[in-house]
Design a protein around this motif. Structure first.
Motif, PDB file in Angstrom:
ATOM      1  N   VAL A 165       0.818  -1.209   0.000  1.00 61.17           N
ATOM      2  CA  VAL A 165       0.000   0.000   0.000  1.00 61.17           C
ATOM      3  C   VAL A 165       0.853   1.260   0.000  1.00 61.17           C
ATOM      4  CG1 VAL A 165      -1.745   1.298   1.278  1.00 61.17           C
ATOM      5  CG2 VAL A 165      -1.823  -1.208   1.263  1.00 61.17           C
ATOM      6  N   GLU A 166       0.527   2.148  -0.899  1.00 59.32           N
ATOM      7  CA  GLU A 166       1.039   3.510  -0.837  1.00 59.32           C
ATOM      8  C   GLU A 166      -0.102   4.458  -1.145  1.00 59.32           C
ATOM      9  OE1 GLU A 166       3.781   4.687  -3.875  1.00 59.32           O
ATOM     10  OE2 GLU A 166       3.079   3.189  -5.288  1.00 59.32           O
ATOM     11  N   GLY A 167      -0.036   5.664  -0.591  1.00 62.30           N
ATOM     12  CA  GLY A 167      -1.076   6.644  -0.829  1.00 62.30           C
ATOM     13  C   GLY A 167      -2.391   6.276  -0.167  1.00 62.30           C
ATOM     14  N   PRO A 168      -3.498   6.797  -0.682  1.00 58.22           N
ATOM     15  CA  PRO A 168      -4.802   6.551  -0.064  1.00 58.22           C
ATOM     16  C   PRO A 168      -5.199   5.074  -0.117  1.00 58.22           C
ATOM     17  CG  PRO A 168      -4.915   8.383  -1.619  1.00 58.22           C
ATOM     18  CD  PRO A 168      -3.596   7.733  -1.828  1.00 58.22           C
ATOM     19  N   CYS A 169      -5.706   4.593   1.003  1.00 62.89           N
ATOM     20  CA  CYS A 169      -6.250   3.235   1.100  1.00 62.89           C
ATOM     21  C   CYS A 169      -7.560   3.385   1.864  1.00 62.89           C
ATOM     22  CB  CYS A 169      -5.268   2.318   1.823  1.00 62.89           C
ATOM     23  SG  CYS A 169      -5.791   0.594   1.919  1.00 62.89           S
ATOM     24  N   ILE A 170      -8.606   3.724   1.133  1.00 60.15           N
ATOM     25  CA  ILE A 170      -9.855   4.183   1.720  1.00 60.15           C
ATOM     26  C   ILE A 170     -10.992   3.233   1.349  1.00 60.15           C
ATOM     27  CG2 ILE A 170     -11.419   6.159   1.965  1.00 60.15           C
ATOM     28  CD1 ILE A 170      -8.527   6.788   2.734  1.00 60.15           C
ATOM     29  N   GLY A 171     -11.911   2.990   2.278  1.00 61.20           N
ATOM     30  CA  GLY A 171     -13.116   2.236   1.971  1.00 61.20           C
ATOM     31  C   GLY A 171     -12.827   0.886   1.350  1.00 61.20           C
ATOM     32  N   ALA A 172     -13.185   0.721   0.085  1.00 58.80           N
ATOM     33  CA  ALA A 172     -12.956  -0.540  -0.616  1.00 58.80           C
ATOM     34  C   ALA A 172     -11.483  -0.919  -0.617  1.00 58.80           C
ATOM     35  CB  ALA A 172     -13.473  -0.448  -2.051  1.00 58.80           C
ATOM     36  N   ALA A 181       1.308   6.279   3.403  1.00 56.77           N
ATOM     37  CA  ALA A 181      -0.035   5.729   3.177  1.00 56.77           C
ATOM     38  C   ALA A 181      -1.034   6.300   4.179  1.00 56.77           C
ATOM     39  CB  ALA A 181      -0.007   4.209   3.273  1.00 56.77           C
ATOM     40  N   GLN A 182      -2.293   6.355   3.772  1.00 53.92           N
ATOM     41  CA  GLN A 182      -3.378   6.832   4.627  1.00 53.92           C
ATOM     42  C   GLN A 182      -4.553   5.868   4.541  1.00 53.92           C
ATOM     43  OE1 GLN A 182      -3.871  10.812   2.885  1.00 53.92           O
ATOM     44  NE2 GLN A 182      -3.015  11.667   4.759  1.00 53.92           N
ATOM     45  N   PHE A 183      -5.226   5.684   5.675  1.00 52.46           N
ATOM     46  CA  PHE A 183      -6.274   4.669   5.771  1.00 52.46           C
ATOM     47  C   PHE A 183      -7.527   5.260   6.393  1.00 52.46           C
ATOM     48  CE2 PHE A 183      -2.125   2.786   5.941  1.00 52.46           C
ATOM     49  CZ  PHE A 183      -2.204   1.654   5.145  1.00 52.46           C
ATOM     50  N   ALA A 184      -8.684   4.828   5.880  1.00 54.17           N
ATOM     51  CA  ALA A 184      -9.949   5.287   6.475  1.00 54.17           C
ATOM     52  C   ALA A 184     -11.105   4.444   5.962  1.00 54.17           C
ATOM     53  CB  ALA A 184     -10.213   6.754   6.146  1.00 54.17           C
ATOM     54  N   PHE A 185     -12.114   4.307   6.821  1.00 52.63           N
ATOM     55  CA  PHE A 185     -13.439   3.884   6.399  1.00 52.63           C
ATOM     56  C   PHE A 185     -14.302   5.131   6.462  1.00 52.63           C
ATOM     57  CE2 PHE A 185     -12.400  -0.626   7.576  1.00 52.63           C
ATOM     58  CZ  PHE A 185     -12.626  -1.151   6.317  1.00 52.63           C
ATOM     59  N   ALA A 186     -14.412   5.820   5.343  1.00 51.61           N
ATOM     60  CA  ALA A 186     -15.104   7.114   5.322  1.00 51.61           C
ATOM     61  C   ALA A 186     -16.545   7.007   4.866  1.00 51.61           C
ATOM     62  CB  ALA A 186     -14.343   8.081   4.408  1.00 51.61           C
ATOM     63  N   GLU A 187     -17.075   5.785   4.751  1.00 55.99           N
ATOM     64  CA  GLU A 187     -18.412   5.606   4.200  1.00 55.99           C
ATOM     65  C   GLU A 187     -19.482   6.389   4.949  1.00 55.99           C
ATOM     66  OE1 GLU A 187     -16.201   3.304   4.488  1.00 55.99           O
ATOM     67  OE2 GLU A 187     -16.266   1.853   2.851  1.00 55.99           O
ATOM     68  N   ALA A 188     -19.394   6.411   6.287  1.00 56.84           N
ATOM     69  CA  ALA A 188     -20.433   7.093   7.058  1.00 56.84           C
ATOM     70  C   ALA A 188     -20.506   8.575   6.731  1.00 56.84           C
ATOM     71  CB  ALA A 188     -20.189   6.900   8.558  1.00 56.84           C
ATOM     72  N   ARG A 189     -19.431   9.131   6.214  1.00 59.32           N
ATOM     73  CA  ARG A 189     -19.418  10.552   5.856  1.00 59.32           C
ATOM     74  C   ARG A 189     -20.197  10.825   4.577  1.00 59.32           C
ATOM     75  NH1 ARG A 189     -13.323  12.588   6.746  1.00 59.32           N
ATOM     76  NH2 ARG A 189     -14.345  14.589   6.362  1.00 59.32           N
ATOM     77  N   VAL A 190     -20.544   9.751   3.845  1.00 57.52           N
ATOM     78  CA  VAL A 190     -21.407   9.918   2.670  1.00 57.52           C
ATOM     79  C   VAL A 190     -22.694   9.114   2.825  1.00 57.52           C
ATOM     80  CG1 VAL A 190     -19.551  10.474   1.067  1.00 57.52           C
ATOM     81  CG2 VAL A 190     -20.163   8.086   1.422  1.00 57.52           C
ATOM     82  N   GLY A 191     -23.046   8.789   4.072  1.00 53.25           N
ATOM     83  CA  GLY A 191     -24.321   8.138   4.330  1.00 53.25           C
ATOM     84  C   GLY A 191     -24.343   6.645   4.071  1.00 53.25           C
ATOM     85  N   ILE A 192     -23.181   5.996   4.049  1.00 56.74           N
ATOM     86  CA  ILE A 192     -23.093   4.570   3.744  1.00 56.74           C
ATOM     87  C   ILE A 192     -22.545   3.819   4.953  1.00 56.74           C
ATOM     88  CG2 ILE A 192     -22.003   2.835   2.254  1.00 56.74           C
ATOM     89  CD1 ILE A 192     -24.046   4.513   0.816  1.00 56.74           C
ATOM     90  N   ALA A 193     -23.041   2.621   5.168  1.00 58.95           N
ATOM     91  CA  ALA A 193     -22.495   1.707   6.178  1.00 58.95           C
ATOM     92  C   ALA A 193     -22.366   0.336   5.525  1.00 58.95           C
ATOM     93  CB  ALA A 193     -23.401   1.630   7.405  1.00 58.95           C
ATOM     94  N   ASP A 194     -21.179  -0.236   5.562  1.00 57.67           N
ATOM     95  CA  ASP A 194     -20.895  -1.508   4.907  1.00 57.67           C
ATOM     96  C   ASP A 194     -20.697  -2.593   5.959  1.00 57.67           C
ATOM     97  OD1 ASP A 194     -19.901  -3.666   3.479  1.00 57.67           O
ATOM     98  OD2 ASP A 194     -18.594  -2.445   2.228  1.00 57.67           O
ATOM     99  N   ARG A 195     -21.499  -3.653   5.891  1.00 59.26           N
ATOM    100  CA  ARG A 195     -21.408  -4.730   6.882  1.00 59.26           C
ATOM    101  C   ARG A 195     -20.056  -5.435   6.842  1.00 59.26           C
ATOM    102  NH1 ARG A 195     -26.251  -6.510   9.160  1.00 59.26           N
ATOM    103  NH2 ARG A 195     -25.315  -8.553   9.520  1.00 59.26           N
ATOM    104  N   GLY A 244     -15.270   8.037  10.673  1.00 60.74           N
ATOM    105  CA  GLY A 244     -14.729   8.058   9.320  1.00 60.74           C
ATOM    106  C   GLY A 244     -13.393   8.745   9.199  1.00 60.74           C
ATOM    107  N   ARG A 245     -12.700   8.920  10.318  1.00 59.89           N
ATOM    108  CA  ARG A 245     -11.452   9.688  10.272  1.00 59.89           C
ATOM    109  C   ARG A 245     -10.331   8.909   9.584  1.00 59.89           C
ATOM    110  NH1 ARG A 245      -7.272   8.914  14.077  1.00 59.89           N
ATOM    111  NH2 ARG A 245      -7.707   7.342  15.668  1.00 59.89           N
ATOM    112  N   THR A 246      -9.364   9.646   9.089  1.00 59.73           N
ATOM    113  CA  THR A 246      -8.221   9.074   8.393  1.00 59.73           C
ATOM    114  C   THR A 246      -7.052   8.916   9.353  1.00 59.73           C
ATOM    115  OG1 THR A 246      -8.903  10.126   6.323  1.00 59.73           O
ATOM    116  CG2 THR A 246      -6.605   9.432   6.480  1.00 59.73           C
ATOM    117  N   VAL A 247      -6.361   7.783   9.261  1.00 58.53           N
ATOM    118  CA  VAL A 247      -5.172   7.556  10.088  1.00 58.53           C
ATOM    119  C   VAL A 247      -3.973   7.362   9.177  1.00 58.53           C
ATOM    120  CG1 VAL A 247      -6.517   6.520  11.941  1.00 58.53           C
ATOM    121  CG2 VAL A 247      -5.508   5.046  10.210  1.00 58.53           C
ATOM    122  N   GLY A 248      -2.822   7.814   9.669  1.00 57.20           N
ATOM    123  CA  GLY A 248      -1.584   7.639   8.928  1.00 57.20           C
ATOM    124  C   GLY A 248      -1.056   6.227   9.075  1.00 57.20           C
ATOM    125  N   ALA A 249       0.027   5.939   8.359  1.00 56.53           N
ATOM    126  CA  ALA A 249       0.568   4.582   8.325  1.00 56.53           C
ATOM    127  C   ALA A 249       1.030   4.110   9.696  1.00 56.53           C
ATOM    128  CB  ALA A 249       1.709   4.516   7.318  1.00 56.53           C
TER     129      ALA A 249
END
Length: 258
Positions: free
Chosen positions: A110-117, A134-148, A170-175
């Motif tokens: 992983v390099e760069g954004p690693c978000i959601g999918a 690299a940066q990591f996040a599950f940001a789905e809730a910030r667009v109204g989505i929740a993934d089981r 949905g916050r982003t965390v660094g490597a």
């Protein structure tokens, strides 16, 4: 190189010296996923797992990104035109079960954004090596989505109290933080990423291919897999359309009352 390319991006896969390298190759969109790209990734992983000459797979991204997550333009278009059952939301498109069931070790480089999918791919891999940028996040809730699938794949990897905070904000965390909390196995400099991945491949090959396949099956059995479409419940609510529209229009979403 064997390359599969279709409209909306493509997955490039090459096999050399027993290693399948699978590249999420849509750099103009920071490797964002459409349903077609999900299908192509799933097919590439299956080919690698079925090939008797391949014993390790490496998944990475092109253009300095791993994946920025879902393609909101494609998702919003499908939602607006076809509703929650649009091709984007089809349950059988998702590659996470295929990654879990792949009989060979899978490394996410992983390099760069690693978000959601993108982060779901990393969590379904056996080892995650990240560049220090690299940066990591599950940001789905910030667009109204929740993934089981997000909590399902985080469970056993990330402490639940941390998983709750990451999913609900949905916050982003660094490597470095991602490594501390369990999202990532190792953080290295960008220049050393390829070298460390090569070392991981050597480490895997010191063990029996049959034993590795058995352990992968045993570990996959421990994952509490969702039994219904991962994001359908979210897509059926107006917040999903509002959240995606707000992002595309570069404004703050107006969420509906609880």
């Amino acid at each position: 190189m064997v390359t599969t390319a279709r409209q909306g991006g493509h997955i490039a896969s090459s096999h050399a010296d027993g290693t399948a390298t699978i590249v999420i190759d849509r750099p103009e969109a920071r490797n964002a996923f459409t349903s077609e790209l999900y299908t192509q990734l799933k097919a590439a992983v299956r080919r690698a797992g079925d090939d008797p000459t391949v014993d390790v797979a490496v998944i990475t991204g092109a253009g300095g990104s791993f994946s920025s997550g879902a393609d909101l333009h494609a998702a919003f278009t499908g939602l607006a035109e076809e509703g929650p059952s649009s091709g984007y939301a089809w349950w059988d498109e998702l590659p996470w079960p295929t990654l879990l069931d792949c009989p060979i070790p899978v490394i996410a480089a992983v390099e760069g954004p690693c978000i959601g999918a993108g982060l779901l791919i990393a969590l379904a891999a056996d080892t995650v090596v990240a560049a220090d940028t690299a940066q990591f996040a599950f940001a789905e809730a910030r667009v109204g989505i929740a993934d089981r699938w997000a909590p399902a794949l985080m469970d056993g990897r990330v402490p639940r109290h941390i998983a709750r905070e990451l999913l609900l904000t949905g916050r982003t965390v660094g490597a470095d933080e991602a490594c501390r909390i369990g999202l990532v196995h190792e953080v290295v400099s960008h220049d050393a990423l390829g070298e460390v991945v090569a070392e991981k491949i050597i480490a895997f090959r010191r063990t029996s291919p049959h034993a590795r396949a058995l352990y992968k099956r045993y570990l996959a059995d421990l994952v509490d897999r969702p039994t219904e479409p991962g994001i359908r419940a979210a897509l059926e609510h107006s917040d999903a359309a509002e959240g995606m529209r707000a992002v595309l229009e570069r404004r703050v979403p107006a969420w509906s009352p609880r």
